[in-house]
Design an enzyme around this catalytic site. Structure first.
Site, PDB file in Angstrom:
ATOM      1  N   TRP A 101      42.482 114.834   3.454  1.00 44.05           N
ATOM      2  CA  TRP A 101      42.237 116.276   3.308  1.00 44.05           C
ATOM      3  C   TRP A 101      40.840 116.551   2.773  1.00 44.05           C
ATOM      4  CZ3 TRP A 101      45.197 118.434   6.457  1.00 44.05           C
ATOM      5  CH2 TRP A 101      46.539 118.098   6.588  1.00 44.05           C
ATOM      6  N   ASP A 171      41.297 121.692  -4.207  1.00 41.84           N
ATOM      7  CA  ASP A 171      42.484 121.859  -3.364  1.00 41.84           C
ATOM      8  C   ASP A 171      43.672 121.305  -4.153  1.00 41.84           C
ATOM      9  OD1 ASP A 171      44.561 121.600  -1.540  1.00 41.84           O
ATOM     10  OD2 ASP A 171      43.399 120.504  -0.039  1.00 41.84           O
ATOM     11  N   LYS A 195      53.853 123.247   0.082  1.00 40.58           N
ATOM     12  CA  LYS A 195      54.175 121.969  -0.538  1.00 40.58           C
ATOM     13  C   LYS A 195      55.062 122.209  -1.764  1.00 40.58           C
ATOM     14  CE  LYS A 195      51.563 120.158   2.541  1.00 40.58           C
ATOM     15  NZ  LYS A 195      50.139 119.895   2.518  1.00 40.58           N
TER      16      LYS A 195
HETATM   17  C1  LIG Z   1      49.057 119.858   3.520  1.00 46.87           C
HETATM   18  C2  LIG Z   1      47.722 119.840   2.891  1.00 46.87           C
HETATM   19  C3  LIG Z   1      46.618 120.479   3.474  1.00 46.87           C
HETATM   20  C4  LIG Z   1      46.700 121.183   4.809  1.00 46.87           C
HETATM   21  O1  LIG Z   1      47.433 122.344   4.675  1.00 46.87           O
HETATM   22  P1  LIG Z   1      47.586 123.389   5.866  1.00 46.87           P
HETATM   23  O2  LIG Z   1      48.176 124.553   5.169  1.00 46.87           O
HETATM   24  O3  LIG Z   1      48.490 122.755   6.874  1.00 46.87           O
HETATM   25  O4  LIG Z   1      46.250 123.657   6.419  1.00 46.87           O
HETATM   26  C5  LIG Z   1      45.415 120.458   2.798  1.00 46.87           C
HETATM   27  N1  LIG Z   1      45.293 119.845   1.608  1.00 46.87           N
HETATM   28  C6  LIG Z   1      46.331 119.218   1.027  1.00 46.87           C
HETATM   29  C7  LIG Z   1      46.130 118.547  -0.295  1.00 46.87           C
HETATM   30  C8  LIG Z   1      47.567 119.180   1.638  1.00 46.87           C
HETATM   31  O5  LIG Z   1      48.594 118.556   1.060  1.00 46.87           O
END
Ligand SMILES: *Cc1c(COP(=O)(O)O)cnc(C)c1O
Length: 360
Positions: A101, A171, A195
């Site tokens: 990511w 993030d 998540k």
């Molecule tokens: C799942 C995830 C993403 C991507 O998320 P989307 O909403 O599908 O774009 C980005 N960063 C992390 C840490 C993730 O777990």
């Protein structure tokens, strides 16, 4: 058919209480005679939903007044572009690459300016967090970017990087609200909610006010400018209204549970049960350096692909779903987010013990 223990990395398990409440309110939300799905986002009832959701999130995280909370769409992936478009005034940013990511975010930012990858753990399949106490932070960097919990690899920063005064952008998709956080250490905290908070379709951005400006990269769409959404209190256009409503219910559930301090204790207790088992197991092995282990995502392997496949198949039959690991790590991964009860991890460990006895 009853509910299973769902170890999915995302979209993931939600608190059963929240789902039941939503079901009860499905046809008639608080006497409005309609579902929240059918409601105008400009209605009084909806205004209350979004206002309360923000207030509860602010209370849970202790978000200071000089930060805005934005409920946006486009997933975490859209932020990979939105962040550089809005923050790259000098057209330079530093990225710490601890997984897929962060790597994707860095590549996306490269479309808008110079990206310095000042640290990485790619050399060992992202199984650790690099030492970030004295990195070569760029003199002119607009920000330093991290992915705080690496969903795929199961690592987590236990200490934030020393950004040498530069703005930290994080993030937190897979560790959002899993433990208390000092918001003042960040310029931006953001995450997709699917998540650890709610249904897919909502991304929450917590952003310090001085980072919200009209001085964005020329050509930045109105919809990708933070100021648009900050000025309109996340109601510039139709927001992901139903998703925000469910997030709001999860915030209330977290408050009822005792807040983030209590969630941290619960999450530590759950993770310890699984890691302690892995550390003494003769069949299973955790893939992450112990000091960098995530409380949320726990990858493990047997070292034998056929046995891994057998484990995934048999665990499903035992009501333990979505334990297959990410394709780049192989093996298994148990995501044990806030809404996973302790009993779910107990059931997993009991199953692993039995599987070990039968297959060693
Ligand atoms: C799942 C995830 C993403 C991507 O998320 P989307 O909403 O599908 O774009 C980005 N960063 C992390 C840490 C993730 O777990």
């Amino acid at each position: 058919m009853g509910r299973v223990y769902n170890f999915s990395a995302g979209p993931a398990v939600l608190p059963e209480e929240v789902l039941k409440e939503a079901a009860e309110e499905m046809l008639d939300y608080k006497g409005t005679g309609m579902s929240v799905m059918e409601m105008s986002h400009r209605s009084k009832a909806y205004e209350e939903i979004i206002t309360e959701a923000e207030a509860d999130l602010r209370e849970l995280m202790g978000i200071p007044d000089n930060y805005k909370v934005l409920f946006l769409q486009g997933g975490a992936s859209q932020q990979f572009a939105m962040i550089p478009m809005n923050l790259m005034k000098n057209k330079v940013a530093d990225y710490i690459v601890t997984g897929q990511w962060a790597k994707k975010a860095a590549s996306e930012a490269e479309k808008y300016g110079k990206v310095n990858r000042i640290a990485s753990s790619e050399d060992k399949t992202y199984s650790y967090i690099p030492d970030c106490s004295d990195l070569p932070v760029s003199e002119d960097a607009d920000y330093v970017y991290i992915c705080e919990n690496n969903t795929i690899y199961g690592t987590k920063y236990k200490e934030l990087p020393n950004t040498k005064g530069k703005t930290l952008v994080a993030d937190v998709s897979s560790c959002f609200l899993s433990e208390p956080v000092d918001v003042t250490k960040y310029g931006i905290i953001y995450g997709g909610v699917q998540k650890n908070i709610g249904p897919a379709g909502v991304v929450i951005v917590i952003i310090r006010e001085d980072l919200i400006t009209e001085d964005v990269i020329p050509g930045t769409p109105t919809m990708l400018t933070y100021k648009t959404h900050a000025d309109a209190k996340s109601l510039y256009n139709t927001p992901p209204a139903y998703g925000i409503y469910i997030c709001g219910k999860v915030f209330k559930w977290l408050k009822k549970m005792g807040g983030l301090e209590v969630m941290k204790e619960r999450n530590e207790k759950k993770a310890k049960l699984l890691y302690d088992f892995l550390d003494q197991s003769k069949l299973f092995k955790g893939t992450v350096v112990p000091k960098d282990r995530s409380l949320m995502n726990v990858p493990f392997v047997t070292g034998n692909e056929e046995l891994d496949a057998k484990f995934v198949k048999e665990s499903r039959a035992a009501g333990l779903e979505n334990l297959k690991g990410h394709r780049t790590v192989g093996g298994m991964r148990a995501s044990i987010y806030n809404a996973m009860p302790y009993e779910g991890v107990e059931a997993l460990v009991a199953f692993m013990k039995k599987f070990e006895e039968e297959n060693l």
